[in-house]
Design an enzyme around this catalytic site. Structure first.
Site, mmCIF file in Angstrom:
data_model
loop_
_atom_site.group_PDB
_atom_site.id
_atom_site.type_symbol
_atom_site.label_atom_id
_atom_site.label_comp_id
_atom_site.label_asym_id
_atom_site.label_seq_id
_atom_site.Cartn_x
_atom_site.Cartn_y
_atom_site.Cartn_z
ATOM 1 N N GLY A 1 -1.944 5.106 -4.435
ATOM 2 C CA GLY A 1 -1.735 3.842 -5.245
ATOM 3 C C GLY A 1 -0.487 3.688 -6.312
ATOM 4 N N TYR B 1 0.890 -1.076 0.010
ATOM 5 C CA TYR B 1 0.020 -0.023 0.071
ATOM 6 C C TYR B 1 1.058 1.194 0.072
ATOM 7 C CZ TYR B 1 1.064 0.604 5.118
ATOM 8 O OH TYR B 1 1.672 0.708 6.246
ATOM 9 N N CYS B 2 0.390 2.376 -0.364
ATOM 10 C CA CYS B 2 0.931 3.688 -0.313
ATOM 11 C C CYS B 2 -0.142 4.637 -0.349
ATOM 12 C CB CYS B 2 1.866 4.043 -1.693
ATOM 13 S SG CYS B 2 0.887 3.684 -3.236
ATOM 14 N N THR B 3 0.215 5.847 -0.694
ATOM 15 C CA THR B 3 -0.860 6.877 -0.355
ATOM 16 C C THR B 3 -2.018 6.808 -1.208
ATOM 17 O OG1 THR B 3 0.877 8.347 0.450
ATOM 18 C CG2 THR B 3 -0.979 9.428 -0.171
ATOM 19 N N ILE C 1 -4.303 4.516 0.532
ATOM 20 C CA ILE C 1 -4.933 4.858 2.064
ATOM 21 C C ILE C 1 -6.078 5.954 1.826
ATOM 22 C CG2 ILE C 1 -4.390 6.055 4.214
ATOM 23 C CD1 ILE C 1 -1.470 5.438 3.675
#
Length: 343
Positions: free
Chosen positions: A202, A198-200, A227
């Protein structure tokens, strides 16, 4: 024909106040082969400038990465403009959790070599051959699977203030650094473990998932929309929130609160705190975590040296900076020997 921003941040802030209109902060990305990024860049700037769009956007041969804000009344016009571009038609727009009319103060559309700086010279993998996208409900289910390794693909200063419960958070300064570390740590589990990333929003996971598939990982998954989208789905669907703390964002807000948990500490006194700031000394500008008490005591600086410098005259400060490049501390966000309580 205006192709670049001509107003200062201060001038733009005054215009936003004068307009008195609510703005929406959004982000989106799309990997796509763009034949002439410069022409595409100029087209975007001209059209977005008319819609009073502000923000930071990167365009390259591999696609587009945008973090922008737009007046609420122009949102549908912006969506129609994006839908008129074939590879952006129907693009998911990640709407910010917390809105701030001054999240961005300038419109910057830049041509870059890549929309995500990855440091990779390997052109043999297909960035569109991505991993399986999971929604929030599916992500929670896989997160609970004992055969899953969940990895935060963001940098140390992002994961420090917020991350998913149980996630691996590499202590890295760049996205490129994390790629090798994760592969080395999981080299014996390329087939028997689920690699969940996951990241901020995508975009980093999208490239990482394609890269890891190229490197032989069999079960690669990513949180669709990152997220930001996860939080929206959790709220709308009443799901259990597995994210602890704040989500770091790359605008003037610096972060959005996802849960009430405070998992970080003030870098100067060690008390629980998750508020980032930039050192008031323009020659330093270090990004670090500072509580209200330390902010008052240190006058929003990271050290006594910087505190002394901000009391010098402008000309004296300018003289000290003369002939010197930007301090490495600027690029090593949150890393300085003067920050006693930096983990």
């Amino acid at each position: 024909m205006q192709l670049y921003n001509k107003l200062s941040a201060k001038e733009r802030a005054a215009l936003i106040d004068e307009a008195g209109k609510d703005r929406i902060t959004i982000s989106f990305y799309q990997y796509h082969q763009i034949k002439n990024p410069q022409i595409f860049r100029d087209k975007l700037f001209l059209e977005w400038n008319l819609l009073d769009v502000l923000g930071r956007t990167y365009v390259s041969y591999e696609g587009i990465n945008a973090q922008i804000s737009v007046p609420s009344e122009n949102f549908l016009d912006l969506k129609e403009q994006l839908d008129s571009i074939s590879f952006l038609k129907g693009i998911r727009l990640n709407v910010a959790i917390e809105h701030d009319n001054k999240s961005f103060l300038k419109l910057k559309v830049k041509v870059r070599n890549k929309i995500v700086a990855d440091g990779l010279n390997d052109e043999t993998f297909d960035v569109t051959n991505k991993g399986v996208h999971l929604n929030a409900k599916e992500f929670n289910k896989m997160l609970a699977n004992p055969d899953t390794v969940c990895v935060d693909m963001r940098n140390h200063y992002e994961s420090e203030i917020g991350h998913f419960d149980g996630a691996v958070t590499p202590d890295v300064d760049t996205f490129r650094d994390s790629l090798d570390i994760i592969e080395e740590d999981l080299k014996d589990h390329k087939e028997d473990k689920n690699l969940l990333m996951y990241c901020t929003g995508g975009i980093r996971c999208e490239k990482a998932s394609a890269y890891y598939k190229h490197r032989g990982f069999k079960n690669v998954f990513q949180l669709e929309g990152g997220i930001i989208e996860y939080t929206r789905q959790v709220k709308e669907e009443g799901l259990e929130n597995k994210f602890l703390g704040k989500n770091f964002v790359f605008d003037h807000r610096r972060a959005e609160k996802i849960s009430e948990d405070v998992i970080a500490n003030c870098h100067q006194c060690g008390k629980p705190c998750d508020t980032h700031t930039n050192c008031a000394n323009e020659a330093c500008h270090l990004l670090f975590i500072q509580c209200d008490e330390c902010s008052e005591k240190m006058e929003n600086t990271c050290s006594t040296d910087c505190q002394e410098i901000i009391h010098l005259s402008y000309e004296e400060q300018k003289e000290l900076r003369k002939g010197k490049g930007n301090s490495n501390k600027i690029f090593k966000k949150g890393r300085s020997e003067k920050l006693k309580f930096k983990n």
